[in-house]
Structures are given as structure tokens and as C-alpha cells.
Design an enzyme around this catalytic site. Structure first.
Site, PDB file in Angstrom:
ATOM      1  N   HIS A 218     116.660  47.665  15.987  1.00 50.26           N
ATOM      2  CA  HIS A 218     116.082  47.083  17.204  1.00 50.26           C
ATOM      3  C   HIS A 218     116.820  47.600  18.438  1.00 50.26           C
ATOM      4  O   HIS A 218     117.410  46.836  19.208  1.00 50.26           O
ATOM      5  CB  HIS A 218     116.166  45.550  17.146  1.00 50.26           C
ATOM      6  CG  HIS A 218     114.836  44.879  17.100  1.00 50.26           C
ATOM      7  ND1 HIS A 218     113.934  45.097  16.093  1.00 50.26           N
ATOM      8  CD2 HIS A 218     114.235  43.985  17.944  1.00 50.26           C
ATOM      9  CE1 HIS A 218     112.844  44.368  16.302  1.00 50.26           C
ATOM     10  NE2 HIS A 218     112.987  43.702  17.417  1.00 50.26           N
ATOM     11  N   ASN A 224     110.226  47.405  20.497  1.00 44.59           N
ATOM     12  CA  ASN A 224     110.699  47.981  19.230  1.00 44.59           C
ATOM     13  C   ASN A 224     109.603  48.054  18.168  1.00 44.59           C
ATOM     14  O   ASN A 224     109.500  49.040  17.434  1.00 44.59           O
ATOM     15  CB  ASN A 224     111.882  47.165  18.702  1.00 44.59           C
ATOM     16  CG  ASN A 224     113.097  47.276  19.587  1.00 44.59           C
ATOM     17  OD1 ASN A 224     113.755  48.308  19.640  1.00 44.59           O
ATOM     18  ND2 ASN A 224     113.398  46.207  20.322  1.00 44.59           N
ATOM     19  N   ALA A 228     108.292  51.426  16.419  1.00 44.37           N
ATOM     20  CA  ALA A 228     108.408  51.542  14.966  1.00 44.37           C
ATOM     21  C   ALA A 228     107.071  51.904  14.335  1.00 44.37           C
ATOM     22  O   ALA A 228     106.994  52.753  13.435  1.00 44.37           O
ATOM     23  CB  ALA A 228     108.934  50.235  14.373  1.00 44.37           C
ATOM     24  N   ARG A 229     105.990  51.269  14.783  1.00 43.03           N
ATOM     25  CA  ARG A 229     104.675  51.579  14.212  1.00 43.03           C
ATOM     26  C   ARG A 229     104.222  52.975  14.609  1.00 43.03           C
ATOM     27  O   ARG A 229     103.540  53.658  13.832  1.00 43.03           O
ATOM     28  CB  ARG A 229     103.656  50.518  14.631  1.00 43.03           C
ATOM     29  CG  ARG A 229     103.851  49.193  13.882  1.00 43.03           C
ATOM     30  CD  ARG A 229     102.776  48.181  14.200  1.00 43.03           C
ATOM     31  NE  ARG A 229     102.868  47.671  15.562  1.00 43.03           N
ATOM     32  CZ  ARG A 229     103.703  46.709  15.955  1.00 43.03           C
ATOM     33  NH1 ARG A 229     104.525  46.143  15.077  1.00 43.03           N
ATOM     34  NH2 ARG A 229     103.728  46.291  17.206  1.00 43.03           N
ATOM     35  N   ASN A 262     113.811  43.587   4.380  1.00 46.47           N
ATOM     36  CA  ASN A 262     115.066  43.021   4.887  1.00 46.47           C
ATOM     37  C   ASN A 262     115.930  42.485   3.750  1.00 46.47           C
ATOM     38  O   ASN A 262     117.160  42.490   3.839  1.00 46.47           O
ATOM     39  CB  ASN A 262     114.768  41.882   5.871  1.00 46.47           C
ATOM     40  CG  ASN A 262     114.184  42.382   7.179  1.00 46.47           C
ATOM     41  OD1 ASN A 262     114.460  43.507   7.600  1.00 46.47           O
ATOM     42  ND2 ASN A 262     113.350  41.570   7.814  1.00 46.47           N
TER      43      ASN A 262
END
Length: 496
Positions: A218, A224, A228-229, A262
């Protein structure tokens, strides 16, 4: 009360992704090969126009995912088809100028990424900063929290690493701490270096890894998720795959897959991206409508069409057609064997509720004339799954009826050809609707509602003519199981 806090940790290199992922990615690759065959026959202008439509859809949806704005499906389709112009936005009367500016910025960032790859460049710190700068060039502030937890607006610096700590709050209240500002530069350098080490991996796996690790860091104060996409397109473009879009309906599944990553398991995110890639490739498979030769005149046109007709009878097109038909027939046989005993069991269950309830199954496949039934229903299912269906020769369908207390549940599972011509690509789709079911002979049935619409679009399964039915059947059965459970649940709610 604050949720559990999970301390930040340094990003980790890509570990081997095992299990059924290899089979899934092999299916993606087979579909990519069919897509590339079609692209090779299309005019360059058509290929470029198709790419821009994909990028426009991504640009719109990526902001909706972040809840920056809301755009209806109808307006989205207009902007995707006609362009991100003020004229279209004003005509639809839904989008403000500031929202359109944000969407355009997001599109320009994606176009910048495509050009970056075409020029032979790879991931770098300067590229990521530049991507962020384009995405947020019309976003001057972002929402943060002061020391008392109150929302405040702070200036957003384009292309500049964050200066304050940020975090991700999950749906269960758990707080994931992101990389502190002091370590961002170091972690981003590690990200770029580790990225180079993934060069031998499948582009979909690389896309998932890069996406998650960037989210984990991040590095910017805001934007962010959108960066990211956008970065998922980097490995896909380099590997000559279609751009993917995470749309508003997939937000929950997307976040759940990120949560799994995560926790250390990247596979759900890889599977999610693989399904998006299949959908994107399938949507783009359209055989050229016009002959390739550039010569003009009636004779040239006649020769071009004669060549295509001969190719249909011999060679690759005939191979694709024959093997596609065999595969579709094999899937259809599995579907029939699935539905016939299921119909009996379903009838027994509902007769406990209504002794007069009735279930029935019907089915057909080419060249049976009945294979042309359900044209409107199958086109609707194809539209939801975002592909052009070729129903010229019919489809391989199975229809389940459940009649209870004056209402009829109609559920159809079908194998459809994808694209115009013999592309060698098939899609297994599902469709459900609830109708009035009067006992009066000859009385017209009234459609009460469709089970599947944009708000709850079911998945679909993509097949290519080289697939093995036994390997793909578990996935198809799971699709049908899930869709049937949803359809029966909604039908039961209607009855109540």
C-alpha cells in the site's frame, strides 16, 4: 471496540502454486490459443477497438469497486461501446464532469500500461509512480483520520509514496497494517526485484502475486487498489492474454480472495483471476465477418467465400467443428444423467409440501429440431456471461420443470457454441425463470421473474475442443449444483 490488529510484514517471493491450478490454467491457455487464432484473422483496427473497449470497462469498474462513484449498467455499456465522451455522459444524464474525469484518468493509465509493454519495458519504480500519477491526476484529496479518529481531507500527491501510516480494515473488523512509510521505498525495490524472479511462471499467477504484494505494501496515500488492478494487466499483456476486469458484482469474491492471500494462500486469487481471464477471452472470440482478401469486385468476394466454404469442409475448421460437437455431446450426456435422477428426488421433496407438485426433464441436441428451443433464454444467459452465442445449429440443452401451487420453475443447462463460425470454444451456461403455471389447458404462461440477472449472475464454464469431459465435469457439476441451489431457494421464497 477496535478489531484485532495484524502487524505489517515484509513481502514474500512467489512460492510454487500447486493443486488443481495447473488444470485450470491449461484450460485458460487452450482458450487463449483459440482467441489468438481469431485475432490473427481480424483487421488490426478491429483488434485495437476491442482492446479499448476492454480498457474502458476496466476504467469504469475499478472506481466502482472503490466506491468512488456509481454508474448504472446501462450507462456503463454505453460508455464502453461509444467511448468516454462528454456527449455520451450528458446524453445519459447520470455522470458528473468530475466523475468522467476520474474515469478518463483511469483509462489513460491503462493505455499508458499497454504502450509501456508494447515498447518492451517491464516493471519499474518509475513506471509505478507514473501509473499512480495518471490515475489520480484529477483527485486532489483523500480521506484520512486525525488523532481523534475523525475523518479529514488531506492533499493527495500524485506519484509520491505515502507519508502517513495506512491500513486495511477487513469485513470482520480485523485491521491489517500496511508497510510503514519508512520502509516503502525498500519494499517497492524488493517487489520489482522479486517480480523478475517470477518470469518463468504463468502470467495469471504472476498477475495475482504482483497484485497482492502491491496491496500488501500500500505504497501510496490513496489509489492503491486502482493501481494494483491496473498492474494485473502487465503480465497479461506481456503474455498476450486479454485484459481482465474485476466488476462490481465480483467485489465480495475479490476481497475474500485477497483475504486468503493475506493469510498465505494465493491460490483463491489465482483461481479468481483465471476465471476472469476465461471470461475475457471468451467474450472476444468472434470469427471475422468479412473475407480477408483486399481485392475488390464480385469475383474476388466470390473467391474469398469459396475458400472459406472449402476450409469449413476440410482442415482445421472441420476438425474444430467435429471435436467440438463430440465434446458438447459428451457434456450433454453427463447433464442428462445428472438431471434425470435429480428430478425424481426433487419431486419427492416438494410433494411433501404439495402432493400435486410435478417435476419433468426434457433434453435435445443437434441435429434434433428441438435443439433450437429456448433461443431467448440462452441468449440471455450468454449476455450475462459476456459472450456471443452461435445458435445457428441449435444447442445441447437439458430442461428441468418443477410445478408447485400454480407456479413453474424452469431451469435450463446448456452447452453453447461461442463466437461466430467454428471457433472450437464452448460454454456451459445456466438459466432459470419462474412462471405462472395455470392448470387450464392452452392458457399462456406468464413470466414472473428471471432467477439470474446482473445482481446475481451465475458463473459459467468454458471449454475448448481439445478438452477431456471427465477432467472438466467436476467443475461443470459444481456450476450446476450452485445454480440449482440458488434457483430452488428463490423459487421457494416466491412460494412462501
Amino acid at each position: 471496540m477496535d478489531g484485532e490488529r495484524i502487524p505489517w510484514k515484509r513481502i514474500e517471493a512467489l512460492m510454487p502454486v500447486n493443486g488443481e491450478i495447473a488444470t485450470r490454467l491449461a484450460a485458460v491457455d487452450a482458450l487463449q490459443a483459440a482467441w489468438k487464432d481469431v485475432q490473427a484473422q481480424a483487421a488490426p483496427a478491429e483488434v485495437e477497438a476491442s482492446l479499448k473497449r476492454r480498457l474502458r470497462r476496466h476504467a469504469i469498474e475499478t472506481g466502482i469497486i472503490e466506491r468512488l462513484y456509481d454508474v448504472s449498467w446501462g450507462v456503463t455499456e454505453a460508455l464502453v461501446a461509444e467511448g468516454l465522451t462528454t456527449e455520451v455522459a450528458l446524453a445519459e444524464g447520470e455522470i458528473t464532469v468530475s466523475t468522467l474525469d476520474i474515469i478518463r484518468d483511469q483509462f489513460e493509465a491503462l493505455a499508458y500500461l499497454v504502450d509501456w509493454v508494447r515498447d518492451g519495458h517491464d516493471l519499474s519504480i518509475s513506471f509505478i509512480r507514473g501509473l499512480h500519477g495518471i490515475i489520480v491526476q484529477h483527485q486532489h484529496t483523500y480521506e484520512a483520520r486525525d488523532q481523534f479518529g475523525r475523518p479529514v481531507l488531506l492533499p493527495l500527491k500524485a506519484g509520491v509514496w505515502k507519508e502517513l501510516d495506512n491500513q486495511i480494515t477487513r469485513s470482520d473488523g480485523t485491521v491489517l497494517e500496511c508497510t510503514p512509510p519508512l520502509f516503502v521505498e525498500e519494499e517497492m525495490e524488493r517487489l520489482v526485484e522479486m517480480w523478475k524472479g517470477t518470469s518463468g511462471q504463468h502470467p495469471v499467477i504472476r498477475a495475482a502475486w504482483l497484485h497482492h504484494r502491491f496491496i500488501q505494501i500500500h505504497p501510496f496515500a490513496d489509489g492503491n487498489g486502482r493501481v494494483a488492478r491496473a498492474l494485473t494487466l502487465l503480465s497479461l499483456q506481456r503474455g498476450h492474454y486479454a485484459p481482465i476486469t474485476v466488476d462490481r458484482l465480483q467485489r465480495g469474491e475479490y476481497i475474500a480472495a485477497l483475504d486468503e492471500a493475506n493469510a498465505g494462500d494465493l491460490r483463491p486469487l489465482v483461481r479468481f483471476f483465471a476465471r476472469l481471464e476465461e471470461r475475457a477471452l471468451r467474450a472476444e472470440i468472434q470469427a471475422p465477418l468479412s473475407p480477408v482478401p483486399q481485392a475488390s469486385g464480385a469475383l474476388a468476394v466470390a473467391k474469398a467465400y469459396a475458400t472459406r466454404l472449402r476450409a469449413r469442409e476440410v482442415g482445421e475448421l472441420k476438425t474444430k467443428a467435429d471435436r467440438s460437437a463430440r465434446l458438447a455431446g459428451a457434456v450433454h450426456a453427463h447433464l442428462v444423467r445428472y438431471f434425470e435422477p435429480f428430478s425424481i428426488d426433487l419431486g419427492n421433496v416438494f410433494r411433501e409440501f404439495d402432493p400435486r407438485s410435478v417435476t419433468s426433464v426434457d433434453h435435445a441436441a443437434p441435429p434434433d429440431a428441438k435443439s433450437g428451443y429456448w433461443h431467448g433464454q440462452l441468449v440471455h444467459a450468454a449476455n450475462l456471461a459476456d459472450f456471443y452465442t452461435n445458435l445457428a445449429d441449435g444447442s445441447w440443452w437439458v430442461r428441468l420443470h418443477l410445478r408447485v401451487r400454480g407456479s413453474l420453475l424452469r431451469f435450463i443447462a446448456a452447452v453453447q457454441k461461442v463466437g461466430q463460425g467454428e471457433t472450437g470454444v464452448l460454454a456451459v451456461t445456466v438459466y432459470g425463470e419462474v412462471l405462472s403455471a395455470s392448470s387450464t389447458a392452452g392458457e399462456r404462461q406468464e413470466l414472473l421473474f428471471r432467477i439470474f440477472e446482473h445482481a446475481n449472475t451465475p458463473d459459467s464454464a468454458t471449454l475448448v475442443y481439445t478438452d477431456d469431459v471427465e477432467e472438466r465435469w467436476p467443475e461443470i457439476q459444481q456450476l450446476v449444483d450452485d445454480a440449482l441451489a440458488d434457483a430452488i431457494g428463490r423459487f421457494s421464497t416466491h412460494l412462501a
